[in-house]
Design a protein around this motif. Structure first.
Motif, PDB file in Angstrom:
ATOM      1  N   LEU A 108       0.721  -1.207   0.098  1.00  0.00           N
ATOM      2  CA  LEU A 108       0.006   0.031   0.063  1.00  0.00           C
ATOM      3  C   LEU A 108       1.031   1.210  -0.146  1.00  0.00           C
ATOM      4  O   LEU A 108       1.874   1.148   0.657  1.00  0.00           O
ATOM      5  CB  LEU A 108      -0.849   0.071   1.322  1.00  0.00           C
ATOM      6  N   SER A 109       0.513   2.310  -0.724  1.00  0.00           N
ATOM      7  CA  SER A 109       1.551   3.496  -0.922  1.00  0.00           C
ATOM      8  C   SER A 109       0.763   4.432  -0.238  1.00  0.00           C
ATOM      9  O   SER A 109      -0.168   4.779  -0.335  1.00  0.00           O
ATOM     10  CB  SER A 109       1.584   3.784  -2.561  1.00  0.00           C
ATOM     11  N   TRP A 110       1.854   5.139   0.455  1.00  0.00           N
ATOM     12  CA  TRP A 110       1.492   6.550   1.137  1.00  0.00           C
ATOM     13  C   TRP A 110       2.703   7.528   0.768  1.00  0.00           C
ATOM     14  O   TRP A 110       3.631   6.921   0.026  1.00  0.00           O
ATOM     15  CB  TRP A 110       1.302   6.582   2.562  1.00  0.00           C
ATOM     16  N   LEU A 111       2.647   8.853   1.034  1.00  0.00           N
ATOM     17  CA  LEU A 111       3.401   9.649   0.556  1.00  0.00           C
ATOM     18  C   LEU A 111       4.278  10.504   1.776  1.00  0.00           C
ATOM     19  O   LEU A 111       3.444  11.025   2.647  1.00  0.00           O
ATOM     20  CB  LEU A 111       2.822  10.939  -0.357  1.00  0.00           C
ATOM     21  N   LEU A 112       5.772  10.381   1.613  1.00  0.00           N
ATOM     22  CA  LEU A 112       6.403  10.865   2.841  1.00  0.00           C
ATOM     23  C   LEU A 112       7.161  12.254   2.186  1.00  0.00           C
ATOM     24  O   LEU A 112       7.703  12.204   1.227  1.00  0.00           O
ATOM     25  CB  LEU A 112       7.542   9.908   3.141  1.00  0.00           C
ATOM     26  N   PRO A 113       7.029  13.490   2.838  1.00  0.00           N
ATOM     27  CA  PRO A 113       7.441  14.649   2.625  1.00  0.00           C
ATOM     28  C   PRO A 113       9.113  14.521   3.034  1.00  0.00           C
ATOM     29  O   PRO A 113       9.440  14.387   4.231  1.00  0.00           O
ATOM     30  CB  PRO A 113       6.944  16.023   3.445  1.00  0.00           C
ATOM     31  N   VAL A 114       9.805  14.800   2.078  1.00  0.00           N
ATOM     32  CA  VAL A 114      11.546  14.799   2.317  1.00  0.00           C
ATOM     33  C   VAL A 114      12.082  16.157   1.801  1.00  0.00           C
ATOM     34  O   VAL A 114      12.165  16.539   0.708  1.00  0.00           O
ATOM     35  CB  VAL A 114      12.163  13.632   1.602  1.00  0.00           C
ATOM     36  N   ASP A 129       5.255  13.483  10.145  1.00  0.00           N
ATOM     37  CA  ASP A 129       4.175  14.200  10.892  1.00  0.00           C
ATOM     38  C   ASP A 129       3.357  14.866   9.779  1.00  0.00           C
ATOM     39  O   ASP A 129       1.994  15.196   9.986  1.00  0.00           O
ATOM     40  CB  ASP A 129       4.277  15.089  11.982  1.00  0.00           C
ATOM     41  N   ARG A 130       3.674  15.033   8.679  1.00  0.00           N
ATOM     42  CA  ARG A 130       2.984  15.438   7.463  1.00  0.00           C
ATOM     43  C   ARG A 130       2.850  14.338   6.221  1.00  0.00           C
ATOM     44  O   ARG A 130       2.659  14.838   5.089  1.00  0.00           O
ATOM     45  CB  ARG A 130       3.607  16.770   6.946  1.00  0.00           C
ATOM     46  N   ALA A 131       3.058  13.261   6.638  1.00  0.00           N
ATOM     47  CA  ALA A 131       2.787  12.322   5.566  1.00  0.00           C
ATOM     48  C   ALA A 131       1.376  12.474   5.099  1.00  0.00           C
ATOM     49  O   ALA A 131       0.397  12.672   5.639  1.00  0.00           O
ATOM     50  CB  ALA A 131       3.113  10.998   6.096  1.00  0.00           C
ATOM     51  N   VAL A 132       1.163  11.957   3.684  1.00  0.00           N
ATOM     52  CA  VAL A 132      -0.202  12.132   3.108  1.00  0.00           C
ATOM     53  C   VAL A 132      -0.672  10.440   2.963  1.00  0.00           C
ATOM     54  O   VAL A 132       0.217   9.714   2.024  1.00  0.00           O
ATOM     55  CB  VAL A 132      -0.170  12.647   1.768  1.00  0.00           C
ATOM     56  N   GLU A 133      -1.613  10.032   3.416  1.00  0.00           N
ATOM     57  CA  GLU A 133      -2.079   8.557   3.335  1.00  0.00           C
ATOM     58  C   GLU A 133      -3.518   8.812   2.823  1.00  0.00           C
ATOM     59  O   GLU A 133      -4.422   9.705   2.605  1.00  0.00           O
ATOM     60  CB  GLU A 133      -2.028   8.100   4.713  1.00  0.00           C
ATOM     61  N   PRO A 134      -4.123   7.582   2.319  1.00  0.00           N
ATOM     62  CA  PRO A 134      -5.445   7.550   1.932  1.00  0.00           C
ATOM     63  C   PRO A 134      -6.326   7.962   2.956  1.00  0.00           C
ATOM     64  O   PRO A 134      -6.235   7.952   4.049  1.00  0.00           O
ATOM     65  CB  PRO A 134      -5.793   5.952   1.556  1.00  0.00           C
ATOM     66  N   SER A 135      -7.723   8.631   2.472  1.00  0.00           N
ATOM     67  CA  SER A 135      -8.589   9.098   3.375  1.00  0.00           C
ATOM     68  C   SER A 135      -9.984   8.861   2.803  1.00  0.00           C
ATOM     69  O   SER A 135     -10.841   9.528   3.507  1.00  0.00           O
ATOM     70  CB  SER A 135      -8.183  10.526   3.435  1.00  0.00           C
ATOM     71  N   ALA A 136     -10.024   8.081   1.724  1.00  0.00           N
ATOM     72  CA  ALA A 136     -11.435   7.603   1.381  1.00  0.00           C
ATOM     73  C   ALA A 136     -11.334   6.510   0.582  1.00  0.00           C
ATOM     74  O   ALA A 136     -10.364   5.928   0.483  1.00  0.00           O
ATOM     75  CB  ALA A 136     -11.950   8.662   0.397  1.00  0.00           C
ATOM     76  N   ASP A 137     -12.562   5.724   0.360  1.00  0.00           N
ATOM     77  CA  ASP A 137     -12.562   4.388  -0.252  1.00  0.00           C
ATOM     78  C   ASP A 137     -11.968   4.466  -1.670  1.00  0.00           C
ATOM     79  O   ASP A 137     -11.618   3.395  -2.030  1.00  0.00           O
ATOM     80  CB  ASP A 137     -13.926   3.928  -0.283  1.00  0.00           C
ATOM     81  N   TYR A 138     -12.195   5.390  -2.249  1.00  0.00           N
ATOM     82  CA  TYR A 138     -11.506   5.474  -3.635  1.00  0.00           C
ATOM     83  C   TYR A 138     -10.045   5.403  -3.750  1.00  0.00           C
ATOM     84  O   TYR A 138      -9.440   5.369  -4.721  1.00  0.00           O
ATOM     85  CB  TYR A 138     -12.207   6.827  -4.464  1.00  0.00           C
TER      86      TYR A 138
END
Length: 369
Positions: A108-114, A129-138
């Protein structure tokens, strides 16, 4: 910084701080830290938003193949009969006997700010602390392959949302490049490469798109262009509602090595129009060989002024990942270019190398335009 190097790799990720810890206690590992969006922050530093593909260390257990899924309550594991699945590819498994090809992701992919220094020479901070992860079923199976543009003080980011129901393009908005608010789905129809222009066409926003299909109608015999996955354009008054344009488009060229095209970097304004770097895929093996090419669109984006696929801008560089070659898993060479920023007279270009790590390449303005 050196002209071409790996700047972030799987071993640089601290999975103890992964968002998947909300629900997944089993051991995981980083399959890839790659395909980063690139932008310049208000403080002058660079920001990579890195796709982290996090996979189970033991995807098959007790005759079941397992996958990770986001839910509103946290992350959970699903399982399927391994005897009814092809698990030969480390990236996904395919279920046999269905009416259609049904795939499951092993990660599963999530986004890490570097955050990088202004010249990209060193990592300044990794902002878990600012990672972007899934937030909806889509996006229940992850958010993938981000692109970022900054327009009039606002940062916009597109990602591919993956779920059992669709592949879609999801838009995020930020005032500072760190705090992202989802604006929801903005493109559907299996679009995996929505790449906004970094600027407007007159009063309208613009984007590259790349709809997918299981089949393509043949092109006219006298056309220099073939059929297949290609780059199209759309415009919007507000970044939310998009109207496809009839042309121009970048389609595979008959006789060329690349039979599949897709957007790479956000188109950026240069003297003679809009410059973009895009990927072309030569059919070879299970994955194909990915290379990066350059095109120039007119200032109004109504015409392709320059396109030369005999000139490769970037090719995969196995020597760059030699120290982590034991972690590589793709059978063909892949470079997937996803971001570009100016740095004085140069361009700094961000790419995913081998679906494994983040590559940063400095190129002269003369070489790109």
């Amino acid at each position: 910084m050196s002209d071409d190097r790996i700047v972030f790799a799987p071993d640089d990720v601290d999975l103890r701080r992964s968002p998947l810890r909300r629900g997944i206690a089993e051991p995981t590992y980083v399959l890839g830290a790659f395909n980063p969006a690139l932008t310049r922050l208000p403080n002058g530093n660079l920001l990579l938003l890195v796709r982290i593909a996090e996979a189970l260390a033991e995807p098959v257990r007790d005759g079941r193949v397992r996958s990770i899924r986001w839910t509103p309550a946290g992350y959970t594991l699903d399982s399927f009969d391994a005897a009814a699945a092809d698990v030969s590819d480390p990236r996904f498994f395919s279920l046999k006997g269905g009416a259609y090809p049904f795939l499951g992701l092993t990660s599963l992919s999530w986004l890490l700010p570097v955050e990088l220094s202004a010249d990209g020479a060193r990592v300044v901070a990794v902002h878990y602390d600012r990672a972007v992860e899934p937030s909806a079923d889509y996006a229940q199976y992850g958010v993938e392959d981000p692109r970022i543009v900054a327009i009039d003080g606002t940062y916009w980011m597109t990602v591919c949302g993956v779920s059992g129901g669709r592949l879609c393009s999801v838009l995020y908005r930020s005032d500072d490049g760190f705090g992202w608010t989802s604006e929801g789905i903005v493109l559907d129809h299996g679009n995996k490469d929505m790449v906004p222009f970094e600027g407007r066409l007159g009063e309208r926003y613009a984007t590259l798109t790349r709809p997918l299909s299981d089949a393509w109608f043949v092109s006219a015999p006298d056309s220099p262009e073939g059929s297949g996955p290609s780059i199209n354009l759309a415009t919007s008054p507000d970044m939310l509602h998009w109207k496809p344009l009839a042309g121009p488009a970048l389609r595979p060229l008959k006789g060329a090595a690349a039979t599949k095209l897709g957007g790479g970097t956000p188109p950026v304004r240069v003297k003679d129009g809009w410059m973009l770097l895009y990927h072309g895929v030569e059919k070879q093996g299970a994955v194909g060989v990915y290379r990066t090419y350059r095109a120039l669109l007119s200032a109004d984006a109504r015409e392709v002024l320059e396109r030369d696929e005999t000139r490769v801008v970037l090719e995969a560089a196995p020597a760059l990942i030699a120290p982590i070659a034991h972690q590589a898993y793709l059978p063909q060479p892949v470079v997937f270019t996803t971001g570009i920023v100016r740095d004085g007279e140069d361009w700094i270009v961000a790419s995913g190398e081998a679906d494994l790590a983040c590559r940063l390449t400095r190129m002269s303005g003369r070489s790109l335009g």
